[in-house]
Design a protein around this motif. Structure first.
Motif, PDB file in Angstrom:
ATOM      1  N   VAL A 168       0.860  -1.179   0.000  1.00 40.87           N
ATOM      2  CA  VAL A 168       0.000   0.000   0.000  1.00 40.87           C
ATOM      3  C   VAL A 168       0.893   1.224   0.000  1.00 40.87           C
ATOM      4  N   ASN A 169       0.768   2.043  -1.028  1.00 37.83           N
ATOM      5  CA  ASN A 169       1.557   3.268  -1.126  1.00 37.83           C
ATOM      6  C   ASN A 169       0.741   4.436  -0.605  1.00 37.83           C
ATOM      7  N   VAL A 170       1.187   4.996   0.508  1.00 40.91           N
ATOM      8  CA  VAL A 170       0.528   6.148   1.106  1.00 40.91           C
ATOM      9  C   VAL A 170       1.597   6.986   1.812  1.00 40.91           C
ATOM     10  N   SER A 171       1.564   8.258   1.596  1.00 41.22           N
ATOM     11  CA  SER A 171       2.561   9.151   2.173  1.00 41.22           C
ATOM     12  C   SER A 171       2.232   9.457   3.629  1.00 41.22           C
ATOM     13  N   MET A 172       3.216   9.215   4.505  1.00 38.18           N
ATOM     14  CA  MET A 172       3.063   9.482   5.932  1.00 38.18           C
ATOM     15  C   MET A 172       4.229  10.351   6.406  1.00 38.18           C
ATOM     16  N   PRO A 173       4.017  11.189   7.422  1.00 43.54           N
ATOM     17  CA  PRO A 173       5.097  12.057   7.890  1.00 43.54           C
ATOM     18  C   PRO A 173       6.205  11.311   8.624  1.00 43.54           C
ATOM     19  N   ASN A 174       5.882  10.136   9.209  1.00 39.25           N
ATOM     20  CA  ASN A 174       6.869   9.296   9.892  1.00 39.25           C
ATOM     21  C   ASN A 174       6.292   7.886   9.984  1.00 39.25           C
ATOM     22  N   THR A 175       7.007   6.991  10.646  1.00 36.19           N
ATOM     23  CA  THR A 175       6.537   5.605  10.746  1.00 36.19           C
ATOM     24  C   THR A 175       5.781   5.334  12.040  1.00 36.19           C
ATOM     25  N   ASN A 176       5.484   6.372  12.773  1.00 35.66           N
ATOM     26  CA  ASN A 176       4.760   6.233  14.034  1.00 35.66           C
ATOM     27  C   ASN A 176       3.257   6.332  13.778  1.00 35.66           C
ATOM     28  N   TYR A 177       2.699   5.301  13.130  1.00 34.48           N
ATOM     29  CA  TYR A 177       1.268   5.257  12.842  1.00 34.48           C
ATOM     30  C   TYR A 177       0.739   3.853  13.080  1.00 34.48           C
ATOM     31  N   ALA A 178      -0.556   3.775  13.339  1.00 39.23           N
ATOM     32  CA  ALA A 178      -1.228   2.498  13.576  1.00 39.23           C
ATOM     33  C   ALA A 178      -2.115   2.176  12.383  1.00 39.23           C
TER      34      ALA A 178
END
Length: 79
Positions: A27-37
């Motif tokens: 899944v390609n989705v832009s996130m500001p960092n890897t601290n997501y659930a």
């Protein structure tokens, strides 16, 4: 007892398709960092989990090869 939750974090959602015969999808989705659930909901009774979380997305894995394409709905909550 009542519980109150205020959501102040950003949410993103979508549906990924695991192609028949495969056991994962990126899944390609832009996130500001890897601290997501990530919460996953498959449309059939299989176990699914997330690996390879990056700022560019993640991989959804399923426990058993399916004979037809499988939709897996996902929701991301930034921590």
């Amino acid at each position: 007892m009542a519980f109150t939750t205020t959501i102040t974090k950003k949410l993103k959602s979508g549906t990924a398709v695991v192609i028949a015969g495969n056991t994962s999808v990126v899944v390609n989705v832009s996130m500001p960092n890897t601290n997501y659930a990530v919460v996953l909901t498959p449309e059939v009774n299989v176990v699914c989990w997330v690996t390879n979380k990056t700022v560019n997305g993640f991989t959804i894995n399923i426990s058993a090869v399916q004979g037809s394409n499988l939709n897996v709905h996902w929701i991301i909550r930034e921590n």
